[in-house]
Design a protein around this motif. Structure first.
Motif, PDB file in Angstrom:
ATOM      1  N   THR A 129      51.632  38.713  35.124  1.00 48.06           N
ATOM      2  CA  THR A 129      50.762  38.932  33.969  1.00 48.06           C
ATOM      3  C   THR A 129      50.448  37.590  33.321  1.00 48.06           C
ATOM      4  O   THR A 129      51.223  36.635  33.429  1.00 48.06           O
ATOM      5  CB  THR A 129      51.428  39.839  32.918  1.00 48.06           C
ATOM      6  OG1 THR A 129      52.644  39.222  32.459  1.00 48.06           O
ATOM      7  CG2 THR A 129      51.739  41.208  33.498  1.00 48.06           C
ATOM      8  N   ARG A 132      43.502  34.985  30.997  1.00 51.97           N
ATOM      9  CA  ARG A 132      42.426  34.329  31.729  1.00 51.97           C
ATOM     10  C   ARG A 132      41.200  34.292  30.820  1.00 51.97           C
ATOM     11  O   ARG A 132      40.971  35.222  30.041  1.00 51.97           O
ATOM     12  CB  ARG A 132      42.111  35.077  33.029  1.00 51.97           C
ATOM     13  CG  ARG A 132      41.284  34.257  34.022  1.00 51.97           C
ATOM     14  CD  ARG A 132      40.824  35.127  35.174  1.00 51.97           C
ATOM     15  NE  ARG A 132      41.907  35.621  35.994  1.00 51.97           N
ATOM     16  CZ  ARG A 132      42.379  34.981  37.056  1.00 51.97           C
ATOM     17  NH1 ARG A 132      41.890  33.821  37.405  1.00 51.97           N
ATOM     18  NH2 ARG A 132      43.343  35.524  37.783  1.00 51.97           N
ATOM     19  N   GLU A 148      45.503  39.948  31.833  1.00 50.31           N
ATOM     20  CA  GLU A 148      45.458  40.524  33.169  1.00 50.31           C
ATOM     21  C   GLU A 148      46.857  40.843  33.696  1.00 50.31           C
ATOM     22  O   GLU A 148      47.837  40.180  33.351  1.00 50.31           O
ATOM     23  CB  GLU A 148      44.772  39.570  34.153  1.00 50.31           C
ATOM     24  CG  GLU A 148      43.301  39.359  33.879  1.00 50.31           C
ATOM     25  CD  GLU A 148      42.581  38.664  35.029  1.00 50.31           C
ATOM     26  OE1 GLU A 148      43.230  38.402  36.063  1.00 50.31           O
ATOM     27  OE2 GLU A 148      41.391  38.395  34.890  1.00 50.31           O
ATOM     28  N   GLN A 150      48.420  41.807  37.654  1.00 50.38           N
ATOM     29  CA  GLN A 150      48.177  42.010  39.077  1.00 50.38           C
ATOM     30  C   GLN A 150      49.503  42.334  39.755  1.00 50.38           C
ATOM     31  O   GLN A 150      50.514  41.674  39.506  1.00 50.38           O
ATOM     32  CB  GLN A 150      47.539  40.772  39.707  1.00 50.38           C
ATOM     33  CG  GLN A 150      46.138  40.490  39.184  1.00 50.38           C
ATOM     34  CD  GLN A 150      45.555  39.205  39.714  1.00 50.38           C
ATOM     35  OE1 GLN A 150      46.272  38.305  40.115  1.00 50.38           O
ATOM     36  NE2 GLN A 150      44.235  39.101  39.703  1.00 50.38           N
ATOM     37  N   SER A 170      44.879  45.513  40.306  1.00 48.73           N
ATOM     38  CA  SER A 170      44.406  44.530  39.340  1.00 48.73           C
ATOM     39  C   SER A 170      43.935  45.238  38.067  1.00 48.73           C
ATOM     40  O   SER A 170      43.132  46.172  38.142  1.00 48.73           O
ATOM     41  CB  SER A 170      43.247  43.708  39.918  1.00 48.73           C
ATOM     42  OG  SER A 170      43.639  43.049  41.102  1.00 48.73           O
ATOM     43  N   ALA A 172      42.607  44.404  33.921  1.00 49.73           N
ATOM     44  CA  ALA A 172      42.179  43.387  32.966  1.00 49.73           C
ATOM     45  C   ALA A 172      41.578  44.053  31.741  1.00 49.73           C
ATOM     46  O   ALA A 172      40.911  45.090  31.849  1.00 49.73           O
ATOM     47  CB  ALA A 172      41.161  42.438  33.605  1.00 49.73           C
TER      48      ALA A 172
END
Length: 210
Positions: A129, A132, A148, A150, A170, A172
């Motif tokens: 985590t 971004r 985010e 993933q 993924s 976000a």
């Protein structure tokens, strides 16, 4: 090899790999004002919907969805995708997950962190985590911060799968303040992942989007 997971109930799915006809029907169903709009605008929107759906197929997407609405009285938006890509991870799924974790955290900087967790399906998941920032030139200011998550899950071997794959989840959201409210959805999805040699229930082929 087939994979099944719980689709988030509040997320609206974007179909993967739509034909031009399917994209046309999807666009007009979800954008009712499009039918009375300018013909050139219609063509542009249809190209974008079809192109986006085909792009999802090319990257190995098994699911793509988004949610937009309000949370705690404030606007909130989030996107989620599940993809499968070829990844020759060697003899140990655990070592592969740990390697993915170390590589990603090292590459993305000190604000990113993660861990390797064992899932009920028996496979490990490297979960990372961090923040971004995306640049959107049309906006002022142009920098849009996202949070985010993933998760990378090595797909187990199966008799019908000669190549090895990596399943990636993924997530976000630009609504960073709502992060904790979204996390139970991610946890349910990850804990609900299951793999099978046979198409059972809602399971889909790992290599479906090729």
């Amino acid at each position: 090899m087939y994979v099944a997971f719980d689709v988030p109930e509040h997320f609206r799915q974007m179909p993967v790999g739509m034909s031009p006809e399917e994209a046309y029907a999807y666009a007009f169903e979800n954008l009712p004002d499009l039918e009375s709009g300018d013909a050139e605008v219609q063509r542009r929107v249809l190209r974008e919907v079809h192109g986006g759906s085909q792009a999802l197929a090319r990257i190995g997407a098994l699911y793509s969805g988004s949610v937009i609405g309000t949370m705690e009285g404030e606007p909130s938006l989030a996107t989620m995708a599940v993809t499968a890509t070829e990844f020759p991870y060697g003899d140990s799924a655990r070592v592969a997950a740990e390697g993915v974790l170390q590589s990603l955290v090292a590459a993305r900087g000190q604000l990113w962190s993660g861990n390797v967790y064992g899932l009920p399906c028996g496979q490990p998941a490297a979960v990372v985590t961090g923040p971004r920032v995306y640049q959107v030139p049309q906006l002022e200011p142009s920098d849009v911060p996202f949070a985010e998550l993933q998760a990378y899950v090595p797909v187990p071997d199966g008799p019908s799968l000669r190549e090895r794959y990596l399943l990636t989840v993924s997530f976000a959201t630009p609504a960073v303040r709502h992060w904790d409210r979204y996390m139970p959805t991610l946890v349910r999805l990850l804990r609900g992942i299951s793999f099978s040699d046979q198409p059972e229930g809602a399971a889909v082929p790992v290599a479906a989007a090729r």
